[in-house]
Design an enzyme around this catalytic site. Structure first.
Site, mmCIF file in Angstrom:
data_model
loop_
_atom_site.group_PDB
_atom_site.id
_atom_site.type_symbol
_atom_site.label_atom_id
_atom_site.label_comp_id
_atom_site.label_asym_id
_atom_site.label_seq_id
_atom_site.Cartn_x
_atom_site.Cartn_y
_atom_site.Cartn_z
ATOM 1 N N SER A 190 55.304 72.308 42.645
ATOM 2 C CA SER A 190 55.619 72.107 44.051
ATOM 3 C C SER A 190 56.781 71.127 44.244
ATOM 4 O O SER A 190 57.908 71.418 43.877
ATOM 5 C CB SER A 190 54.356 71.632 44.784
ATOM 6 O OG SER A 190 54.513 71.687 46.172
ATOM 7 N N ASP A 201 70.304 72.022 39.172
ATOM 8 C CA ASP A 201 71.008 73.209 39.663
ATOM 9 C C ASP A 201 72.451 73.224 39.160
ATOM 10 O O ASP A 201 73.115 72.183 39.104
ATOM 11 C CB ASP A 201 70.987 73.213 41.194
ATOM 12 C CG ASP A 201 71.426 74.544 41.771
ATOM 13 O OD1 ASP A 201 72.625 74.864 41.663
ATOM 14 O OD2 ASP A 201 70.577 75.260 42.330
ATOM 15 N N LYS A 217 55.294 77.008 41.667
ATOM 16 C CA LYS A 217 54.717 77.063 43.014
ATOM 17 C C LYS A 217 55.850 76.956 44.029
ATOM 18 O O LYS A 217 56.484 75.924 44.152
ATOM 19 C CB LYS A 217 53.721 75.921 43.212
ATOM 20 C CG LYS A 217 53.087 75.883 44.596
ATOM 21 C CD LYS A 217 52.070 74.747 44.666
ATOM 22 C CE LYS A 217 51.440 74.666 46.052
ATOM 23 N NZ LYS A 217 52.386 74.173 47.064
#
Length: 242
Positions: A190, A201, A217
């Protein structure tokens, strides 16, 4: 023991065996019953009779109950006084911070630790998110915002036909661009995945991930309370995209 908690202040120690609670022996007492007797309203007292390893006689310790706030930030080791140490490599000036969850105070507490480490000449940081199952989305966004100056952190999609909510980074108060390694495992879920995914990223390449595949998740939950009976409803209110 957690620092600054009622048990810590009373002199209770890890390894103490609770023989009685307010004079009632615990030998045949269930765990739930013991918890019920030990906990209570803030400001009230409870007396524990404890058997401490290495001591012949039992002793009584009176604890003043209080609200316990579990810290979500840890270092690599505690000093003798109980304070967490965050500089894991003094020579290379490498810091280590473990986030156990994301609560309302996590980002501000992390800020204090980062300022302390940077004042000591921090050259690199290890951010440990292993077995961190998540927490507040806003807290995760605030943590990411400390390490990147601009761009999209995460996009929330409340539901079909509804507008997406974009969480963006801000240049103000961004910390120096020192090397950052994030530790993850299958228990990282999460909010942890938002932090790890956003910082690693390819748009930013702010961090390197080390560990195993995370939980996976991609949803956001909300909780609604009902006034009668104390019931609560937990529901999925959005999905997120990095």
């Amino acid at each position: 023991l957690l620092l600054d908690t009622p048990a810590y202040k009373s002199g209770l120690d890890a390894g103490d065996v609770i023989e009685a609670v307010d004079g009632v022996k615990t030998k045949d007492m269930s765990l739930s019953c013991a918890v019920h007797k030990i906990t209570g309203p803030k400001g009230t007292q409870v007396t524990l009779t404890i058997d401490r390893p290495g001591e012949e006689e039992t002793k009584e310790i009176t604890i003043i109950r209080d609200r316990i706030i579990v810290p979500t930030i840890r270092g690599w080791q505690r000093a003798d006084a109980g304070k967490w140490l965050y500089m894991i490599d003094e020579e290379e000036r490498i810091g280590y911070v473990r986030l156990t969850s994301f609560s309302a105070g996590t980002a501000s507490n992390l800020e204090e630790v980062l300022v302390e480490l940077e004042s000591e000449g921090l050259r690199g940081l290890i951010l440990d998110l292993r077995s961190n199952s998540g927490g507040l989305l806003d807290s995760a966004v605030s943590v990411v915002d400390k390490f990147i100056e601009e761009g999209l952190i995460v996009k929330r999609q409340p539901g079909f036909g509804r507008r997406s909510i974009l969480e963006l980074a801000h240049k103000k108060k961004t910390h120096p661009n020192y090397p950052l390694v994030i530790l993850v495992n299958s228990g990282s879920a999460s909010a942890s995945e938002i932090v790890a995914g956003a910082l690693a990223d390819e748009k930013y390449e702010r961090a390197i991930l080390v560990g195993t595949r995370t939980h996976g998740k991609g949803s956001v939950q909300g909780i609604t309370g009902y006034p009668l009976g104390g019931a609560q409803l937990k529901y999925t209110m959005a999905h997120y995209h990095l």
